[in-house]
Design an enzyme around this catalytic site. Structure first.
Site, PDB file in Angstrom:
ATOM      1  CG  ASP A  66      -2.025  -1.046   1.096  1.00  0.00           C
ATOM      2  OD1 ASP A  66      -2.356  -1.404  -0.050  1.00  0.00           O
ATOM      3  OD2 ASP A  66      -2.520  -1.515   2.138  1.00  0.00           O
ATOM      4  NE  ARG A 120       0.009   0.706  12.394  1.00  0.00           N
ATOM      5  CZ  ARG A 120       0.873   0.034  11.631  1.00  0.00           C
ATOM      6  NH1 ARG A 120       2.173   0.153  11.847  1.00  0.00           N
ATOM      7  NH2 ARG A 120       0.463  -0.733  10.652  1.00  0.00           N
ATOM      8  CB  SER A 179      -2.368  -7.138   4.633  1.00  0.00           C
ATOM      9  OG  SER A 179      -1.980  -6.025   5.379  1.00  0.00           O
TER      10      SER A 179
HETATM   11  N1  ARG Z   1      -5.960  -6.205  13.741  1.00  0.00           N
HETATM   12  C1  ARG Z   1      -4.682  -5.772  14.162  1.00  0.00           C
HETATM   13  C2  ARG Z   1      -4.765  -4.377  14.742  1.00  0.00           C
HETATM   14  O1  ARG Z   1      -5.698  -3.699  14.502  1.00  0.00           O
HETATM   15  C3  ARG Z   1      -3.634  -5.933  13.122  1.00  0.00           C
HETATM   16  C4  ARG Z   1      -3.507  -4.904  12.065  1.00  0.00           C
HETATM   17  C5  ARG Z   1      -2.522  -5.331  11.075  1.00  0.00           C
HETATM   18  N2  ARG Z   1      -2.204  -4.353  10.107  1.00  0.00           N
HETATM   19  C6  ARG Z   1      -1.805  -4.661   8.875  1.00  0.00           C
HETATM   20  N3  ARG Z   1      -1.494  -3.683   8.096  1.00  0.00           N
HETATM   21  N4  ARG Z   1      -1.778  -5.893   8.437  1.00  0.00           N
HETATM   22  O2  ARG Z   1      -3.904  -3.972  15.458  1.00  0.00           O
END
Ligand code: ARG
Length: 401
Positions: free
Chosen positions: A12, A90, A167
């Site tokens: 992405d 994040r 992903s």
């Molecule tokens: N569901 C998890 C979260 O919200 C994992 C997110 C994973 N992100 C990704 N870009 N594959 O923290």
């Protein structure tokens, strides 16, 4: 106009560089080294090849100290299952993205998140809380490509990416795997979804024992060897992963309301959280143990839901830090074919007295004191049941009339 893009090197964000350039932006990328085991030199090269300016910062120490350790102290598992690997990273990435934007005098930032996940919420909320004047652009949402279309776009635009339909997001605290066949909750995740963990049935036939030492709730030693957080977690990921430990497959409630199937590999997190909570139980009173769950759940929810900067997190941490002041000691773990078991613990702060607890002859517990206790402990239950029985009898008598 200059734009700072949070860049992972994945599909992405790679597409985003080209797309932003086509929109007329001068692209500066920022990649955080969080122990994701990716070739950061290669990422830099790719960015330069795409005519953008790369920033790569090693944030591993900060990540462990300010995000992962607090989560261990909070026994943080979202919905009882997810150790928050992605979620914890994040706010840290957002913090440095904002710093770089300020340094580069940019007024626009971008990240590669889709509108379907939690990450979008986490980035946006944190960026805006730190600098309200920054404008955020969402290339992935605006482009609106499916993963297959994205891979095609990449090929056509000379962008080199690993062609996987999963992903993936990874850092020292875990690996999150989404998309493709995993979207069918009925199907077992295929072996190729996992990279850090041995298939449990193929793990060694001999158990592996580990001693983990905690000081004030923080892991400091592995098998008697003093280790920094990054080293300790990296080592545990390897050792526990080799024993098939750390696979998580659960249904997750995203902040935006979607329910999704999520798969993780988090060997170190699974072992450390289990060991920490066991030690904490050992040194806390029944009242502390039964109360803290509520605080911990709330902490995990704030971290999960993008509210890292809500003051409540720090408020909760003053309680969590206080209670962890006594979480010092050693936990012995047995790792065997996908299972990590606590098999022993030791602490100078334990609220445990073997002389009192023993069923042997040497017991010093005066069992006669239980009599008075149960008498009073059950007082209200006895009265309430007497009243209920009286009422039932009245109804029965009326029905017999
Ligand atoms: N569901 C998890 C979260 O919200 C994992 C997110 C994973 N992100 C990704 N870009 N594959 O923290």
């Amino acid at each position: 106009m200059k734009i700072i893009l949070a860049y992972s090197g994945g599909l992405d964000t790679s597409l985003a560089i080209r797309w932003l350039q086509e929109k007329g932006y001068e692209v500066v990328t920022f990649t955080a080294e969080l122990g994701q085991k990716e070739d950061l030199e290669q990422i830099k090269e790719q960015v330069k090849r795409l005519d953008a300016k790369p920033y790569v910062l090693d944030l591993r120490e900060e990540f462990i100290k300010d995000y992962v350790f607090p989560s261990i102290k909070a026994n943080a598992l979202y919905e009882g299952a997810y150790p928050l690997g992605t979620a914890l990273s994040r706010p840290l990435i957002a913090k440095h993205l904002v710093k770089i934007a300020e340094k580069e005098n940019a007024t626009v930032v971008a990240h590669g998140c889709t509108g379907k996940g939690n990450d979008r919420v986490r980035f946006d909320v944190t960026i805006k809380a730190l600098n309200e004047n920054l404008k955020i652009v969402f290339p992935a949402v605006e482009q609106g490509l499916s993963r297959e279309e994205g891979i095609k776009f990449a090929k056509e635009h000379g962008i080199e990416i690993e062609e996987t339909l999963y992903s993936i997001d990874q850092n020292l605290w875990g690996r999150s795997i989404e998309c493709g066949v995993l979207e069918d909750p009925e199907k077992e995740p295929p072996a190729d979804a996992f990279k850090w963990t041995t298939q449990p049935e193929n793990a060694p036939d001999k158990p592996k024992y580990l001693e983990i030492e905690f000081e004030n709730g923080i892991p400091t030693q592995l098998n008697g060897v003093e280790m920094g957080g990054v080293d300790l977690i990296e080592t545990l990921n390897k050792v526990a992963g080799a024993n098939g430990i750390g696979r998580i497959d659960h249904m997750e409630d995203r902040i935006i309301g979607l329910k999704t199937r999520e798969v993780y590999e988090a060997p170190a997190a699974v072992v450390l959280l289990k060991a920490h909570e066991d030690l904490e139980k050992y040194v806390c009173t029944i009242n502390e143990n039964l109360f803290r769950g509520f605080v911990e759940q709330k902490w995990a929810y704030l971290a999960y839901s993008g509210l890292w900067l809500d003051p409540l997190r720090e408020d909760l941490e003053s309680f969590i830090d206080k209670i962890n002041e006594k979480v010092t000691g050693t936990v012995r773990m047995k790792l065997y074919k996908g299972l990590s078991m606590v098999v022993g613990r030791k602490s100078k702060n334990a609220i445990y007295d073997q002389n009192l607890a023993t069923y042997g002859k040497e017991s010093t517990f005066d069992e006669k004191t239980s009599e008075g206790f149960t008498e009073l402990w059950g007082l209200q239950s006895r009265i309430a049941n007497k009243i209920r029985n009286r009422k039932l009898e009245k109804i029965r008598n009326r029905n017999n009339d």
